[in-house]
Design an enzyme around this catalytic site. Structure first.
Site, PDB file in Angstrom:
ATOM      1  CG  ASN A 123      10.499 -12.358 -11.418  1.00  0.00           C
ATOM      2  OD1 ASN A 123      11.404 -11.556 -11.600  1.00  0.00           O
ATOM      3  ND2 ASN A 123       9.522 -12.137 -10.544  1.00  0.00           N
ATOM      4  CE1 TYR A 163       7.237  -8.547  -7.139  1.00  0.00           C
ATOM      5  CE2 TYR A 163       6.944 -10.926  -7.354  1.00  0.00           C
ATOM      6  CZ  TYR A 163       7.470  -9.732  -7.820  1.00  0.00           C
ATOM      7  OH  TYR A 163       8.223  -9.719  -8.969  1.00  0.00           O
ATOM      8  NE  ARG A 164       0.858  -5.094   0.781  1.00  0.00           N
ATOM      9  CZ  ARG A 164       1.026  -3.851   0.363  1.00  0.00           C
ATOM     10  NH1 ARG A 164       2.195  -3.264   0.475  1.00  0.00           N
ATOM     11  NH2 ARG A 164       0.012  -3.177  -0.172  1.00  0.00           N
ATOM     12  CD  GLU A 199      15.093 -11.911  -9.997  1.00  0.00           C
ATOM     13  OE1 GLU A 199      14.522 -10.910 -10.466  1.00  0.00           O
ATOM     14  OE2 GLU A 199      14.994 -13.061 -10.512  1.00  0.00           O
ATOM     15  CG  ASP A 254       1.203   1.137   7.917  1.00  0.00           C
ATOM     16  OD1 ASP A 254       0.147   1.018   7.271  1.00  0.00           O
ATOM     17  OD2 ASP A 254       2.318   0.910   7.440  1.00  0.00           O
TER      18      ASP A 254
END
Length: 279
Positions: free
Chosen positions: A169, A173-174, A230, A279
């Protein structure tokens, strides 16, 4: 049109097309870069290559900030062309008749021919840092907003394997940088990376590729079914297989032309608080 082979090809293409500005002045990834880029994005401005951020590596940003740059990234005349190519993968349904079966077989062969190509070595192994040599503070990871808890890596290709099947996979992702050798990994409950984590016993090995060609970077964010690789999608969209090489310290294959690959592991059930976010 062909697509860039790696990040350096991509930078050269942006420069030839008048879509890149080099910034030689020293700038700070802590808030300052975001302030500059925010203004450039809102004005429809170019990609920026910060050559001297307060780190040991330059930073390319706003590379996908206009439709024209997206078309350049995919080697396409329009984003509609890209959409149709993506549709060949994402919208394949069982064929109803003979003609549809033939068309489906042609698509399947084209997709199958796009499987990643394993090579013995690549530029990603030109420099290898181990143990105490590793320091994430060398990277120009941005703290974007006043009040953010830390810098966040926001354009990673996070590579894991399903412990049951060995299937790869690649997700986006941060990662919150916690110290010079540790990050948090944010993956939501429905993400395939999290599924790999839940199925593991003990430790899940992880590789994080940074600085990829634009199509491979995009593919890490694509909403693919779990059985679709991917990197295969990237090869299909590029018209050329992605070259992969065995990582040095984890049992994973990584893009051979990545600028940087972080290698490590996540310990099962070891959690930390993320944020806060300014933010």
């Amino acid at each position: 049109m062909t697509t860039p082979r790696d990040l350096r090809d991509w930078i050269a293409l942006l420069e030839r097309e008048g879509e890149l500005v080099r910034v030689g002045a020293e700038v700070d990834p802590n808030l300052e870069i975001t302030e500059i880029v925010d203004r450039v994005v809102k004005s429809g401005g170019p990609a920026l290559l910060f050559e001297s951020p307060k780190s040991q590596h330059p930073l390319l940003i706003n590379q996908f900030g206009t439709e024209r740059r997206m078309c350049l990234a995919f080697g396409a005349e329009s984003l509609d062309d890209v959409g149709r190519r993506l549709g060949d993968v994402l919208e394949m349904q069982p064929p109803q008749g003979l003609a549809e079966k033939v068309r489906g077989l042609k698509k399947l062969k084209s997709i199958a021919d796009s499987q990643p190509k394993t090579v013995r070595s690549g530029p990603v192994h030109d420099v290898v840092l181990l143990d105490d040599e590793v320091d994430l503070r060398r990277l120009p990871v941005q703290t974007c907003w006043p009040g953010d808890a830390a810098p966040f890596i926001t354009l990673p290709a996070v590579i894991t394997k399903d412990p049951r099947t060995g299937g790869r996979n690649v997700g986006m992702y941060r990662l919150q940088v916690l110290d010079e050798r540790t990050t948090a990994m944010h993956w939501q409950i429905h993400k395939d990376g999290r599924a790999d984590y839940l199925m593991t016993d003990g430790k899940l090995e992880v590789a994080v590729a940074l600085g990829l060609d634009p199509v491979t970077a995009y593919s890490a964010s694509a909403p693919l079914p779990k059985h679709v690789d991917e990197l295969m999608l990237a090869g299909f969209l590029r018209g050329e297989a992605v070259e992969i090489v065995q990582a040095r310290t984890v049992d994973l294959e990584v893009p051979a032309n990545a600028e940087i690959v972080l290698q490590g592991y996540i310990t099962k059930d070891e959690l930390t608080a993320e944020g806060p976010f300014g933010d």
